[in-house]
Design an enzyme around this catalytic site. Sequence first.
Site, mmCIF file in Angstrom:
data_model
loop_
_atom_site.group_PDB
_atom_site.id
_atom_site.type_symbol
_atom_site.label_atom_id
_atom_site.label_comp_id
_atom_site.label_asym_id
_atom_site.label_seq_id
_atom_site.Cartn_x
_atom_site.Cartn_y
_atom_site.Cartn_z
ATOM 1 N N LYS A 1 0.849 -1.200 0.000
ATOM 2 C CA LYS A 1 0.000 0.000 0.000
ATOM 3 C C LYS A 1 0.883 1.248 0.000
ATOM 4 O O LYS A 1 0.654 2.195 -0.754
ATOM 5 C CB LYS A 1 -0.881 -0.003 1.244
ATOM 6 C CG LYS A 1 -1.488 1.342 1.579
ATOM 7 C CD LYS A 1 -2.334 1.328 2.816
ATOM 8 C CE LYS A 1 -1.565 1.563 4.081
ATOM 9 N NZ LYS A 1 -1.260 2.949 4.422
ATOM 10 N N ASN A 2 1.932 1.254 0.836
ATOM 11 C CA ASN A 2 2.737 2.468 0.993
ATOM 12 C C ASN A 2 3.737 2.683 -0.136
ATOM 13 O O ASN A 2 4.436 3.698 -0.157
ATOM 14 C CB ASN A 2 3.429 2.469 2.361
ATOM 15 C CG ASN A 2 2.417 2.674 3.471
ATOM 16 O OD1 ASN A 2 1.257 3.009 3.210
ATOM 17 N ND2 ASN A 2 2.827 2.446 4.701
ATOM 18 N N CYS B 1 -4.410 12.116 12.948
ATOM 19 C CA CYS B 1 -5.160 10.852 12.948
ATOM 20 C C CYS B 1 -4.911 10.192 14.301
ATOM 21 O O CYS B 1 -4.271 10.764 15.170
ATOM 22 C CB CYS B 1 -4.699 9.966 11.796
ATOM 23 S SG CYS B 1 -3.058 9.335 12.076
ATOM 24 N N ARG C 1 0.734 14.329 13.189
ATOM 25 C CA ARG C 1 1.160 14.111 11.804
ATOM 26 C C ARG C 1 1.321 15.415 11.006
ATOM 27 O O ARG C 1 0.646 15.674 10.027
ATOM 28 C CB ARG C 1 0.198 13.176 11.062
ATOM 29 C CG ARG C 1 -0.238 11.923 11.763
ATOM 30 C CD ARG C 1 0.662 10.722 11.705
ATOM 31 N NE ARG C 1 1.057 10.204 10.442
ATOM 32 C CZ ARG C 1 0.460 9.192 9.805
ATOM 33 N NH1 ARG C 1 -0.645 8.705 10.256
ATOM 34 N NH2 ARG C 1 0.958 8.705 8.675
ATOM 35 N N ASP D 1 5.241 0.401 11.903
ATOM 36 C CA ASP D 1 3.992 -0.211 11.431
ATOM 37 C C ASP D 1 3.854 -1.665 11.872
ATOM 38 O O ASP D 1 2.816 -2.277 11.631
ATOM 39 C CB ASP D 1 3.906 -0.135 9.897
ATOM 40 C CG ASP D 1 3.714 1.295 9.439
ATOM 41 O OD1 ASP D 1 3.844 1.562 8.235
ATOM 42 O OD2 ASP D 1 3.464 2.163 10.296
ATOM 43 N N ARG E 1 -8.537 -0.297 4.963
ATOM 44 C CA ARG E 1 -7.692 0.715 4.308
ATOM 45 C C ARG E 1 -6.389 0.090 3.816
ATOM 46 O O ARG E 1 -5.802 0.560 2.849
ATOM 47 C CB ARG E 1 -7.375 1.840 5.297
ATOM 48 C CG ARG E 1 -8.552 2.721 5.654
ATOM 49 C CD ARG E 1 -8.069 3.907 6.446
ATOM 50 N NE ARG E 1 -6.844 4.417 5.873
ATOM 51 C CZ ARG E 1 -5.880 5.002 6.585
ATOM 52 N NH1 ARG E 1 -6.016 5.165 7.874
ATOM 53 N NH2 ARG E 1 -4.778 5.451 6.007
HETATM 54 C C1 EPZ Z 1 4.526 6.932 6.387
HETATM 55 O O1 EPZ Z 1 3.752 7.937 6.996
HETATM 56 C C2 EPZ Z 1 3.628 5.712 6.270
HETATM 57 N N1 EPZ Z 1 2.483 6.048 5.414
HETATM 58 C C3 EPZ Z 1 3.136 5.299 7.660
HETATM 59 O O2 EPZ Z 1 2.356 4.109 7.504
HETATM 60 C C4 EPZ Z 1 4.369 4.970 8.517
HETATM 61 O O3 EPZ Z 1 3.934 4.646 9.828
HETATM 62 C C5 EPZ Z 1 5.292 6.199 8.557
HETATM 63 O O4 EPZ Z 1 5.653 6.592 7.212
HETATM 64 C C6 EPZ Z 1 6.587 5.910 9.317
HETATM 65 O O5 EPZ Z 1 7.255 4.826 8.721
HETATM 66 C C7 EPZ Z 1 2.661 6.042 4.071
HETATM 67 O O6 EPZ Z 1 3.749 5.785 3.558
HETATM 68 C C8 EPZ Z 1 1.455 6.360 3.232
HETATM 69 P P1 EPZ Z 1 6.579 10.298 8.417
HETATM 70 P P2 EPZ Z 1 4.299 9.465 7.013
HETATM 71 O O7 EPZ Z 1 6.403 11.576 7.677
HETATM 72 O O8 EPZ Z 1 5.120 9.725 5.820
HETATM 73 C C9 EPZ Z 1 7.050 13.541 11.810
HETATM 74 C C10 EPZ Z 1 0.474 2.753 7.754
HETATM 75 O O9 EPZ Z 1 0.059 2.155 8.747
HETATM 76 N N2 EPZ Z 1 6.867 14.535 10.730
HETATM 77 O O10 EPZ Z 1 7.718 9.409 8.056
HETATM 78 O O11 EPZ Z 1 3.131 10.337 7.280
HETATM 79 C C11 EPZ Z 1 5.799 12.713 12.066
HETATM 80 O O12 EPZ Z 1 4.936 13.394 12.967
HETATM 81 C C12 EPZ Z 1 0.969 4.175 7.879
HETATM 82 O O13 EPZ Z 1 0.555 2.244 6.600
HETATM 83 C C13 EPZ Z 1 7.024 15.882 11.030
HETATM 84 O O14 EPZ Z 1 7.292 16.268 12.174
HETATM 85 O O15 EPZ Z 1 5.235 9.440 8.290
HETATM 86 C C14 EPZ Z 1 6.357 11.452 12.673
HETATM 87 O O16 EPZ Z 1 6.611 11.662 14.051
HETATM 88 C C15 EPZ Z 1 0.736 4.722 9.266
HETATM 89 N N3 EPZ Z 1 6.851 16.796 10.037
HETATM 90 C C16 EPZ Z 1 7.697 11.264 11.946
HETATM 91 O O17 EPZ Z 1 8.012 12.555 11.388
HETATM 92 C C17 EPZ Z 1 6.549 16.420 8.754
HETATM 93 O O18 EPZ Z 1 6.430 17.303 7.873
HETATM 94 C C18 EPZ Z 1 7.656 10.259 10.812
HETATM 95 O O19 EPZ Z 1 6.574 10.619 9.976
HETATM 96 C C19 EPZ Z 1 6.399 15.040 8.469
HETATM 97 C C20 EPZ Z 1 6.575 14.119 9.471
#
Ligand code: EPZ
Length: 420
Positions: free
Chosen positions: A22-23, A116, A121, A307, A399
């Site tokens: 999915k990702n 969420c 996020r 995850d 999802r």
């Molecule tokens: C991706 O989310 C995945 N989703 C998530 O999978 C996964 O848990 C996550 O990466 C971490 O591996 C998809 O790929 C669609 P991040 P993403 O930006 O990109 C902070 C699932 O279950 N952050 O890597 O949204 C954030 O708050 C989902 O399939 C900022 O501070 O995660 C978090 O603490 C859930 N500012 C950390 O970075 C930003 O602009 C990592 O988030 C962006 C992120």
Amino acid sequence: MQYLSIKGNQKLKGSVGISGAKNAALPLLAVTLLSKNRVSIENIPEVEDVKTLLTLLGNLGSNSSCSNNHVTIDTTEVKSACANYEIVKKMRASILTLGPLLARFGHCEVSLPGGCAIGQRPIDLHLNALEQMGATIELKDGYVVAKAPNGLKGAAIIFNKITVTGSENIIMAASLAHGVTKLVNVAKEPEVVQLCEVLQDAGVVIEGVGTSNLIIFGSCGKLLDMKNFKVIPDRIEAGTYLCAGAITNSKITVTNVNPNHMKEITLKLIQMGFGIKETKSTITILPAKKILPIHIETTEYPGFPTDMQAQFMALCTQANGTSVINERLFENRFMHVSELGRMGTNIKLEGHSATIQGDSQLNSADVMATDLRASSALILAGFVAKGTTKIHRIYHLDRGYENLEGKFSKLGAKIERLEE
Ligand code: EPZ
């Protein structure tokens, strides 16, 4: 509303085919916005998030058809550059249209994704990077209004935190930018690597793929000649099924996987006493004589994936001893703990750390899914609970898990989807 009914005290057996990731599919659908031709994509998982993104791309003016995990999509007719709240609120990954739309049209409006269950996020890292590429970003009425009338410029960007979709957004934006973009501290997840490889096949020069530092030579606004491709296997779905084998202490095999993407997951299962046998595209888990407790820290790839945290927490309730899991990526990714608690687990939370007492005899209960991966942990607990567990709000599961009860039934689980 539907719910899942799961009979407990089960053993599983046999093998199950894993779907496309999915990702990986989500950024790979978004990147077709940069294509000057129709693209054919194999091994797309038929899950709600993919359907939501296809609907969003359709609303923007693209044409797509989807059957038997195969999608063809043509975005050449896309005119609108506004991703509206109605769709984005259903799936935060819609933010992946921001980089491509801005790079292609020089302006776009994308609804802020909102938080969420697992955390606030934010998307500040996405927006700061686009500003460094010359975009002006305004937040208006819950929308990101981004402008780059003369196109995006190559820039040297350091991500002060590793972000998966942030990296993907900027990699896509940089592919059409005027000039060279240097990215430091980029996410190295296999899904990010495949996005880079698909862009390279489309003629974008990208150096350092698979490392933390990328150099991307932009096409100066020219749309890309994208080739057809196949989505990589879903390492989290595969890990979830391996955990189902582990928690029921059964021998099962997952097929259509890439074991190299799952090293940290299989290592932890081995450390917990399970046997792991791998071929190029399969992994078999063998029962443990004794399930050993474990210490887990979630980190960015190639570390232990956040995850998989909830699934391993359910597994740890069956270990002989006390396990500790530290969740270092998200501030609120323990929503499954209270639901697991209703089944008789003994899990103590302190900040980002969970301490899980093992040898717990779980009892069936009515429980509620809260987010995608937390819901899968409840299914695993249901397999070892006494009685029949009912999991409500299973739209979270739909999802990200394709044909979930069909696949678990193939492994011998007594699991049914029923109407409330
Ligand atoms: C991706 O989310 C995945 N989703 C998530 O999978 C996964 O848990 C996550 O990466 C971490 O591996 C998809 O790929 C669609 P991040 P993403 O930006 O990109 C902070 C699932 O279950 N952050 O890597 O949204 C954030 O708050 C989902 O399939 C900022 O501070 O995660 C978090 O603490 C859930 N500012 C950390 O970075 C930003 O602009 C990592 O988030 C962006 C992120």
